[in-house]
Design a protein around this motif. Structure first.
Motif, PDB file in Angstrom:
ATOM      1  N   GLY A   1      93.341 -22.293 -29.017  1.00  0.00           N
ATOM      2  CA  GLY A   1      94.653 -22.152 -28.403  1.00  0.00           C
ATOM      3  C   GLY A   1      94.600 -22.494 -26.928  1.00  0.00           C
ATOM      4  N   ILE A   2      95.659 -23.123 -26.428  1.00  0.00           N
ATOM      5  CA  ILE A   2      95.748 -23.477 -25.012  1.00  0.00           C
ATOM      6  C   ILE A   2      97.208 -23.359 -24.591  1.00  0.00           C
ATOM      7  CG2 ILE A   2      95.961 -25.954 -25.542  1.00  0.00           C
ATOM      8  CD1 ILE A   2      94.470 -26.531 -22.918  1.00  0.00           C
ATOM      9  N   SER A   3      97.437 -22.741 -23.456  1.00  0.00           N
ATOM     10  CA  SER A   3      98.810 -22.548 -22.991  1.00  0.00           C
ATOM     11  C   SER A   3      99.435 -23.880 -22.600  1.00  0.00           C
ATOM     12  CB  SER A   3      98.840 -21.584 -21.801  1.00  0.00           C
ATOM     13  OG  SER A   3      98.221 -22.180 -20.671  1.00  0.00           O
ATOM     14  N   PHE A   4     100.759 -23.874 -22.525  1.00  0.00           N
ATOM     15  CA  PHE A   4     101.488 -25.098 -22.177  1.00  0.00           C
ATOM     16  C   PHE A   4     101.037 -25.626 -20.813  1.00  0.00           C
ATOM     17  CE2 PHE A   4     105.051 -27.284 -20.146  1.00  0.00           C
ATOM     18  CZ  PHE A   4     105.411 -28.200 -21.116  1.00  0.00           C
ATOM     19  N   GLY A   5     100.962 -24.736 -19.819  1.00  0.00           N
ATOM     20  CA  GLY A   5     100.573 -25.159 -18.471  1.00  0.00           C
ATOM     21  C   GLY A   5      99.158 -25.699 -18.420  1.00  0.00           C
ATOM     22  N   CYS A   6      98.229 -25.025 -19.108  1.00  0.00           N
ATOM     23  CA  CYS A   6      96.835 -25.492 -19.126  1.00  0.00           C
ATOM     24  C   CYS A   6      96.710 -26.834 -19.838  1.00  0.00           C
ATOM     25  CB  CYS A   6      95.949 -24.453 -19.800  1.00  0.00           C
ATOM     26  SG  CYS A   6      95.697 -22.958 -18.817  1.00  0.00           S
ATOM     27  N   CYS A   7      97.541 -27.039 -20.863  1.00  0.00           N
ATOM     28  CA  CYS A   7      97.518 -28.309 -21.592  1.00  0.00           C
ATOM     29  C   CYS A   7      97.941 -29.462 -20.685  1.00  0.00           C
ATOM     30  CB  CYS A   7      98.431 -28.208 -22.806  1.00  0.00           C
ATOM     31  SG  CYS A   7      98.314 -29.615 -23.939  1.00  0.00           S
ATOM     32  N   ILE A   8      99.020 -29.253 -19.933  1.00  0.00           N
ATOM     33  CA  ILE A   8      99.479 -30.291 -19.003  1.00  0.00           C
ATOM     34  C   ILE A   8      98.439 -30.538 -17.923  1.00  0.00           C
ATOM     35  CG2 ILE A   8     101.271 -30.949 -17.359  1.00  0.00           C
ATOM     36  CD1 ILE A   8     102.174 -30.904 -20.283  1.00  0.00           C
ATOM     37  N   ALA A   9      97.811 -29.455 -17.424  1.00  0.00           N
ATOM     38  CA  ALA A   9      96.770 -29.590 -16.391  1.00  0.00           C
ATOM     39  C   ALA A   9      95.564 -30.355 -16.931  1.00  0.00           C
ATOM     40  CB  ALA A   9      96.343 -28.207 -15.897  1.00  0.00           C
ATOM     41  N   GLN A  10      95.190 -30.071 -18.182  1.00  0.00           N
ATOM     42  CA  GLN A  10      94.069 -30.782 -18.789  1.00  0.00           C
ATOM     43  C   GLN A  10      94.377 -32.271 -18.943  1.00  0.00           C
ATOM     44  OE1 GLN A  10      93.028 -30.248 -23.017  1.00  0.00           O
ATOM     45  NE2 GLN A  10      90.963 -29.693 -22.333  1.00  0.00           N
ATOM     46  N   PHE A  11      95.597 -32.562 -19.407  1.00  0.00           N
ATOM     47  CA  PHE A  11      96.012 -33.962 -19.504  1.00  0.00           C
ATOM     48  C   PHE A  11      95.905 -34.647 -18.147  1.00  0.00           C
ATOM     49  CE2 PHE A  11      99.575 -36.713 -18.307  1.00  0.00           C
ATOM     50  CZ  PHE A  11      99.340 -37.809 -19.106  1.00  0.00           C
ATOM     51  N   TYR A  12      96.444 -34.007 -17.107  1.00  0.00           N
ATOM     52  CA  TYR A  12      96.457 -34.618 -15.775  1.00  0.00           C
ATOM     53  C   TYR A  12      95.041 -34.830 -15.237  1.00  0.00           C
ATOM     54  CZ  TYR A  12      96.914 -35.049 -10.731  1.00  0.00           C
ATOM     55  OH  TYR A  12      96.799 -35.475  -9.440  1.00  0.00           O
ATOM     56  N   LEU A  13      94.187 -33.820 -15.337  1.00  0.00           N
ATOM     57  CA  LEU A  13      92.831 -33.924 -14.796  1.00  0.00           C
ATOM     58  C   LEU A  13      92.008 -34.958 -15.558  1.00  0.00           C
ATOM     59  CD1 LEU A  13      92.039 -30.144 -14.190  1.00  0.00           C
ATOM     60  CD2 LEU A  13      92.478 -31.897 -12.452  1.00  0.00           C
ATOM     61  N   HIS A  14      92.147 -34.962 -16.889  1.00  0.00           N
ATOM     62  CA  HIS A  14      91.369 -35.906 -17.694  1.00  0.00           C
ATOM     63  C   HIS A  14      91.712 -37.353 -17.345  1.00  0.00           C
ATOM     64  CE1 HIS A  14      89.273 -37.594 -21.138  1.00  0.00           C
ATOM     65  NE2 HIS A  14      90.376 -38.234 -21.477  1.00  0.00           N
ATOM     66  N   PHE A  15      93.002 -37.662 -17.296  1.00  0.00           N
ATOM     67  CA  PHE A  15      93.393 -39.045 -17.030  1.00  0.00           C
ATOM     68  C   PHE A  15      93.230 -39.407 -15.556  1.00  0.00           C
ATOM     69  CE2 PHE A  15      95.305 -38.585 -21.181  1.00  0.00           C
ATOM     70  CZ  PHE A  15      95.084 -39.837 -21.740  1.00  0.00           C
ATOM     71  N   SER A  16      93.347 -38.447 -14.665  1.00  0.00           N
ATOM     72  CA  SER A  16      93.116 -38.714 -13.242  1.00  0.00           C
ATOM     73  C   SER A  16      91.648 -39.044 -12.989  1.00  0.00           C
ATOM     74  CB  SER A  16      93.538 -37.512 -12.393  1.00  0.00           C
ATOM     75  OG  SER A  16      94.932 -37.309 -12.456  1.00  0.00           O
TER      76      SER A  16
END
Length: 307
Positions: A90-105
């Motif tokens: 499980g991953i929260s909505f905010g953490c999911c968006i942060a993970q997307f941003y950090l991974h692609f950045s």
């Protein structure tokens, strides 16, 4: 798990569907490779920063690259390991968006950094008399900072826009991290504009950097071929061979995953291929750089003998 029509506030990362034995074996392999990458990249950074003979622009950029390779897998691999032990993560909505941003950045930063390293090799081989002036320490530091600033600027807008999307219904992401395509499939509204923006950003960063690197190596190859001695040609070739190998591995997987329209049937294939840049290349890249570089290998042996 949530399957109603209310707004989703938590996602579950599906990961890989494997038998218990394969899960345990995969967990062990990924853990060993991930820890090896951490140790090897940390060692490369320590050796380059402590060895006086390696205080050169090329090795400075390799140390920056190794530092990047510490963070890039750390964004996704712990989640992959967690998912291999449990059924879902499980991953929260905010953490999911942060993970997307950090991974692609971090991925964009790696693209730009590979271009900077190619430019360093171009100057070293094609403009050797001007090398110490063009690649002075202050310029190298600015280039390194510029790669991080540029990489982390690329996906700010897209991450903000995704955070405004309403997700409802199923909250199961068919991946081991919050990748764009499987995540955006869960949106309630039309996301065609976001998909176009994502494709444009990835295409611009990846293709522009890749073409620029290829052009630089065309000039490098032309210069190498006219060198008067075979020893000079061999030395120049081996100086660039390791970087070119890393470039081909990185862009081979990156272009396959991101610079093409993705059908729903391709998502599982992309999930499997994504293990290469997330798990394999962070340990493979420093090995490629060190095994083909006599100065680094000599520094490693000196460090081992001093222990």
């Amino acid at each position: 798990m949530q399957y109603n029509e209310s707004s989703v506030t938590e996602f579950y990362l599906l990961g890989f569907t494997l038998t218990p034995i394969l899960k345990s074996l995969t967990f062990l392999i990924v853990l060993v490779v991930y820890m090896a990458g951490i140790v090897i990249n940390s060692s490369v950074i320590a050796i380059i920063w402590t060895e006086q003979n390696l205080q050169k622009p090329m090795y400075f950029f390799i140390s920056v690259f190794s530092f990047l390779e510490l963070w890039y897998p750390t964004i996704t691999v712990p989640g992959l390991l967690h998912g291999l032990l449990l059924r879902h993560k499980g991953i929260s909505f905010g953490c999911c968006i942060a993970q997307f941003y950090l991974h692609f950045s971090l991925g964009a930063t790696e693209n730009i950094l590979l271009l900077v390293i190619a430019f360093d090799r171009y100057v070293a081989i094609c403009k050797p008399l001007h090398y110490i002036y063009i690649m002075e320490p202050r310029i190298c530091l600015r280039c390194a900072l510029g790669t991080w600033i540029g990489g982390f600027s690329c996906f700010i807008f897209l991450a903000v826009q995704i955070s405004k999307v309403t997700f409802c219904g199923s909250n199961i992401v068919d991946h081991y991290y919050c990748d764009f395509a499987p995540l955006i499939q869960l949106a309630c509204s039309d996301t065609s504009n976001l998909e176009s923006v994502f494709l444009v950003i990835c295409g611009f960063v990846i293709i522009l950097c890749f073409i620029s690197i290829i052009i630089s190596y065309i000039y490098i190859l032309r210069t190498i071929l006219v060198l008067p001695t075979s020893s000079g040609r061999s030395k120049a070739f081996y100086t660039c061979a390791s970087h070119l190998t890393v470039v081909l591995i990185f862009y081979g997987t990156t272009i396959f995953m991101f610079v093409r329209p993705t059908r729903e049937s391709d998502l599982h294939t992309n999930k499997i291929v994504s293990v290469i840049p997330s798990v394999v290349t962070p340990v493979l890249n420093p090995i490629i750089y060190t095994l083909r570089n006599q100065e680094v290998k000599a520094a490693i042996w000196r460090a081992i003998h001093c222990v």
